[in-house]
Write a protein that holds these residues in place. Sequence first.
Motif, PDB file in Angstrom:
ATOM      1  N   TRP A 169     -38.719 -41.789 -89.717  1.00  0.00           N
ATOM      2  CA  TRP A 169     -40.138 -41.856 -90.075  1.00  0.00           C
ATOM      3  C   TRP A 169     -41.036 -41.717 -88.844  1.00  0.00           C
ATOM      4  CZ3 TRP A 169     -43.046 -41.419 -94.267  1.00  0.00           C
ATOM      5  CH2 TRP A 169     -44.405 -41.751 -94.157  1.00  0.00           C
ATOM      6  N   ASP A 170     -40.855 -42.590 -87.851  1.00  0.00           N
ATOM      7  CA  ASP A 170     -41.770 -42.628 -86.721  1.00  0.00           C
ATOM      8  C   ASP A 170     -41.675 -41.382 -85.844  1.00  0.00           C
ATOM      9  OD1 ASP A 170     -41.119 -45.365 -87.676  1.00  0.00           O
ATOM     10  OD2 ASP A 170     -42.591 -45.961 -86.197  1.00  0.00           O
ATOM     11  N   LEU A 171     -40.492 -40.801 -85.732  1.00  0.00           N
ATOM     12  CA  LEU A 171     -40.332 -39.616 -84.898  1.00  0.00           C
ATOM     13  C   LEU A 171     -40.287 -38.334 -85.724  1.00  0.00           C
ATOM     14  CD1 LEU A 171     -37.827 -40.863 -82.161  1.00  0.00           C
ATOM     15  CD2 LEU A 171     -40.334 -40.875 -82.148  1.00  0.00           C
ATOM     16  N   ASP A 172     -39.343 -38.248 -86.663  1.00  0.00           N
ATOM     17  CA  ASP A 172     -39.197 -37.008 -87.418  1.00  0.00           C
ATOM     18  C   ASP A 172     -40.389 -36.715 -88.318  1.00  0.00           C
ATOM     19  OD1 ASP A 172     -36.780 -36.785 -86.212  1.00  0.00           O
ATOM     20  OD2 ASP A 172     -35.571 -37.254 -87.980  1.00  0.00           O
ATOM     21  N   THR A 173     -41.122 -37.741 -88.712  1.00  0.00           N
ATOM     22  CA  THR A 173     -42.282 -37.538 -89.575  1.00  0.00           C
ATOM     23  C   THR A 173     -43.577 -37.635 -88.767  1.00  0.00           C
ATOM     24  OG1 THR A 173     -41.062 -38.453 -91.457  1.00  0.00           O
ATOM     25  CG2 THR A 173     -43.457 -38.289 -91.679  1.00  0.00           C
ATOM     26  N   GLU A 174     -43.916 -38.831 -88.275  1.00  0.00           N
ATOM     27  CA  GLU A 174     -45.208 -39.039 -87.636  1.00  0.00           C
ATOM     28  C   GLU A 174     -45.339 -38.307 -86.294  1.00  0.00           C
ATOM     29  OE1 GLU A 174     -45.794 -43.276 -87.459  1.00  0.00           O
ATOM     30  OE2 GLU A 174     -46.699 -43.297 -89.460  1.00  0.00           O
ATOM     31  N   ALA A 175     -44.328 -38.411 -85.430  1.00  0.00           N
ATOM     32  CA  ALA A 175     -44.442 -37.762 -84.121  1.00  0.00           C
ATOM     33  C   ALA A 175     -44.454 -36.247 -84.255  1.00  0.00           C
ATOM     34  CB  ALA A 175     -43.293 -38.204 -83.210  1.00  0.00           C
ATOM     35  N   MET A 176     -43.677 -35.719 -85.190  1.00  0.00           N
ATOM     36  CA  MET A 176     -43.701 -34.274 -85.409  1.00  0.00           C
ATOM     37  C   MET A 176     -45.052 -33.818 -85.958  1.00  0.00           C
ATOM     38  SD  MET A 176     -41.070 -32.786 -84.295  1.00  0.00           S
ATOM     39  CE  MET A 176     -39.406 -33.147 -83.732  1.00  0.00           C
ATOM     40  N   GLU A 177     -45.662 -34.639 -86.808  1.00  0.00           N
ATOM     41  CA  GLU A 177     -47.004 -34.322 -87.292  1.00  0.00           C
ATOM     42  C   GLU A 177     -47.999 -34.337 -86.136  1.00  0.00           C
ATOM     43  OE1 GLU A 177     -47.788 -37.188 -90.317  1.00  0.00           O
ATOM     44  OE2 GLU A 177     -46.562 -36.169 -91.840  1.00  0.00           O
ATOM     45  N   SER A 178     -47.842 -35.281 -85.228  1.00  0.00           N
ATOM     46  CA  SER A 178     -48.729 -35.348 -84.061  1.00  0.00           C
ATOM     47  C   SER A 178     -48.581 -34.101 -83.193  1.00  0.00           C
ATOM     48  CB  SER A 178     -48.426 -36.600 -83.230  1.00  0.00           C
ATOM     49  OG  SER A 178     -48.738 -37.770 -83.953  1.00  0.00           O
ATOM     50  N   ALA A 179     -47.337 -33.639 -83.024  1.00  0.00           N
ATOM     51  CA  ALA A 179     -47.113 -32.427 -82.233  1.00  0.00           C
ATOM     52  C   ALA A 179     -47.735 -31.210 -82.909  1.00  0.00           C
ATOM     53  CB  ALA A 179     -45.619 -32.223 -82.020  1.00  0.00           C
ATOM     54  N   ALA A 180     -47.622 -31.136 -84.230  1.00  0.00           N
ATOM     55  CA  ALA A 180     -48.221 -30.018 -84.962  1.00  0.00           C
ATOM     56  C   ALA A 180     -49.746 -30.041 -84.820  1.00  0.00           C
ATOM     57  CB  ALA A 180     -47.817 -30.078 -86.431  1.00  0.00           C
ATOM     58  N   GLU A 181     -50.337 -31.221 -84.905  1.00  0.00           N
ATOM     59  CA  GLU A 181     -51.784 -31.349 -84.746  1.00  0.00           C
ATOM     60  C   GLU A 181     -52.217 -30.970 -83.335  1.00  0.00           C
ATOM     61  OE1 GLU A 181     -52.594 -35.366 -85.809  1.00  0.00           O
ATOM     62  OE2 GLU A 181     -52.169 -35.070 -87.955  1.00  0.00           O
ATOM     63  N   ALA A 182     -51.359 -31.250 -82.345  1.00  0.00           N
ATOM     64  CA  ALA A 182     -51.664 -30.899 -80.960  1.00  0.00           C
ATOM     65  C   ALA A 182     -51.410 -29.423 -80.678  1.00  0.00           C
ATOM     66  CB  ALA A 182     -50.844 -31.759 -80.007  1.00  0.00           C
ATOM     67  N   GLY A 183     -50.737 -28.754 -81.608  1.00  0.00           N
ATOM     68  CA  GLY A 183     -50.484 -27.328 -81.461  1.00  0.00           C
ATOM     69  C   GLY A 183     -49.397 -26.980 -80.477  1.00  0.00           C
ATOM     70  N   ILE A 184     -48.420 -27.895 -80.299  1.00  0.00           N
ATOM     71  CA  ILE A 184     -47.321 -27.601 -79.388  1.00  0.00           C
ATOM     72  C   ILE A 184     -45.990 -27.760 -80.112  1.00  0.00           C
ATOM     73  CG2 ILE A 184     -48.542 -28.163 -77.255  1.00  0.00           C
ATOM     74  CD1 ILE A 184     -47.320 -30.909 -77.306  1.00  0.00           C
ATOM     75  N   PRO A 185     -45.024 -26.883 -79.833  1.00  0.00           N
ATOM     76  CA  PRO A 185     -43.709 -27.017 -80.465  1.00  0.00           C
ATOM     77  C   PRO A 185     -42.995 -28.247 -79.962  1.00  0.00           C
ATOM     78  CG  PRO A 185     -43.652 -25.307 -78.790  1.00  0.00           C
ATOM     79  CD  PRO A 185     -45.096 -25.721 -78.926  1.00  0.00           C
ATOM     80  N   ALA A 186     -42.207 -28.873 -80.850  1.00  0.00           N
ATOM     81  CA  ALA A 186     -41.498 -30.103 -80.508  1.00  0.00           C
ATOM     82  C   ALA A 186     -40.070 -30.052 -81.010  1.00  0.00           C
ATOM     83  CB  ALA A 186     -42.212 -31.312 -81.116  1.00  0.00           C
ATOM     84  N   VAL A 187     -39.182 -30.669 -80.255  1.00  0.00           N
ATOM     85  CA  VAL A 187     -37.784 -30.838 -80.652  1.00  0.00           C
ATOM     86  C   VAL A 187     -37.431 -32.308 -80.496  1.00  0.00           C
ATOM     87  CG1 VAL A 187     -35.380 -30.359 -80.043  1.00  0.00           C
ATOM     88  CG2 VAL A 187     -37.050 -28.507 -80.045  1.00  0.00           C
ATOM     89  N   ARG A 188     -36.821 -32.886 -81.527  1.00  0.00           N
ATOM     90  CA  ARG A 188     -36.300 -34.244 -81.424  1.00  0.00           C
ATOM     91  C   ARG A 188     -34.800 -34.151 -81.208  1.00  0.00           C
ATOM     92  NH1 ARG A 188     -32.524 -37.632 -84.013  1.00  0.00           N
ATOM     93  NH2 ARG A 188     -33.369 -37.268 -86.110  1.00  0.00           N
ATOM     94  N   THR A 189     -34.322 -34.719 -80.110  1.00  0.00           N
ATOM     95  CA  THR A 189     -32.910 -34.610 -79.772  1.00  0.00           C
ATOM     96  C   THR A 189     -32.081 -35.600 -80.577  1.00  0.00           C
ATOM     97  OG1 THR A 189     -33.027 -36.200 -77.949  1.00  0.00           O
ATOM     98  CG2 THR A 189     -33.540 -33.902 -77.433  1.00  0.00           C
ATOM     99  N   PRO A 190     -30.764 -35.386 -80.684  1.00  0.00           N
ATOM    100  CA  PRO A 190     -29.912 -36.265 -81.500  1.00  0.00           C
ATOM    101  C   PRO A 190     -29.709 -37.647 -80.895  1.00  0.00           C
ATOM    102  CG  PRO A 190     -28.898 -34.098 -81.175  1.00  0.00           C
ATOM    103  CD  PRO A 190     -30.038 -34.200 -80.208  1.00  0.00           C
ATOM    104  N   THR A 191     -29.423 -38.600 -81.766  1.00  0.00           N
ATOM    105  CA  THR A 191     -28.940 -39.915 -81.359  1.00  0.00           C
ATOM    106  C   THR A 191     -27.415 -39.855 -81.208  1.00  0.00           C
ATOM    107  OG1 THR A 191     -28.894 -40.517 -83.697  1.00  0.00           O
ATOM    108  CG2 THR A 191     -30.817 -41.219 -82.424  1.00  0.00           C
ATOM    109  N   PRO A 192     -26.791 -40.837 -80.572  1.00  0.00           N
ATOM    110  CA  PRO A 192     -25.332 -40.794 -80.395  1.00  0.00           C
ATOM    111  C   PRO A 192     -24.547 -40.755 -81.707  1.00  0.00           C
ATOM    112  CG  PRO A 192     -26.276 -42.296 -78.809  1.00  0.00           C
ATOM    113  CD  PRO A 192     -27.405 -41.898 -79.725  1.00  0.00           C
ATOM    114  N   GLY A 193     -24.968 -41.542 -82.732  1.00  0.00           N
ATOM    115  CA  GLY A 193     -24.301 -41.475 -84.030  1.00  0.00           C
ATOM    116  C   GLY A 193     -22.806 -41.718 -83.939  1.00  0.00           C
TER     117      GLY A 193
END
Length: 404
Positions: free
Chosen positions: A321-345
């Motif tokens: 939620w906080d990264l894949d949803t909200e932070a990605m929305e923030s990046a889109a609003e800022a007009g810059i491409p974003a990548v969220r890297t994987p967790t260890p899992g």
Amino acid sequence: MPTRGRWKDGGVTAPDQTSVPFASPAAAGGAEFIETPVAYDALVLASFGGPEGQDDVIPFLRNVTGGRGIPDERLEEVAHHYRHFGGVSPINQQNRELKAALEAELAARGIDLPVYWGNRNWAPYLDDAFTAASNDGHTTLLVLATSAYSSYSSDRQYREDIARAVTKAGLEDRVTADKVRLFFDHPGFVTPFQEGVDAAVTEFLGQGIPASDIHVLFSTHSIPTADAERSGPRDVDWGQGGAYVAQHRAVAERIMEKLGAVTGGATVPWQLVFQSRSGPPSQPWLEPDVNDVIAELPAAGAKAVVIVPLGFVSDHMEVMWDLDTEAMESAAEAGIPAVRTPTPGIHPAFVTGLIDLVVERIEGTPAAERPHVTDLGPWYDVSRPGDCENVRLGFKPAAAGIAP
């Protein structure tokens, strides 16, 4: 940056054999590192837990916020994160997968150590796991918590969970329970993050974006500033944010140092940021917030952002939620491409590393031989007095550490 490596001085021993509750005889004296082999006969995977359906969400949040008197209508404000995903947190399934991976790794090494799993806030509960292990005849337990860093909620509260679970299950005179050390700078934990950052930066470089225009944000859970200042042993000056911030920053610095092999030595800007704040506005929490930082990136000349969930072992709700949803929305609003890297899992390096940590305690590996990638490690087997105090709650009984 503070350095920790005090094992070179031989460690510290508590003055009596009762200072570490529920500990094995090897750990009961309170030495920083247990360099004596211990014949553990079961491994207990301890985690946070999460709801697995819409009807579970509010009861789960009541458990999480127990004792704070928060009404259900306020809990519902947080519940929408879970309801967005059908009321199901990913964490329980991730723990099932991790438990299976740990069992497979143990079997591959020929280590006969059954794995039980219990949570803090939702079924299966930790006291049920202890009861099951005891009923199966196991008495010398080693607990592996799915949390890598020093803070109340990520370290001491798990030790309180262990003490409470042993007591609730009525096993005080039947089992001992030690805990695997914090693993924030173990190579098995750091390697998946390193691979993710290397791959994301390489991708943006391949798109013609200069290294200096790629910003890396290492994100972790914000916590109250007062709790952060009390994280880690009191006899070390950790700087602002205590051991919690120092540990994250040390790991991020290590990752960015190694990133130079990808960029040809060119510098990539980076920053430690925070997310998932839940306290009242009047209470200071660690800042800056990841979304606020993303909003400022265009003015700083950023053309791309890499978001690294450095504080999380798997794709928890805070990641989804906080990264894949909200932070990605923030990046889109800022007009810059974003990548969220994987967790260890269940990355092979992470799973192998966790079992290496278990073997350390089984074999009593000398501290000088324990792997770590920063100057802060290896971390303690037995927490030091006063480590990770919660300002609001004070000290409660906790296992795997010298009282209080």
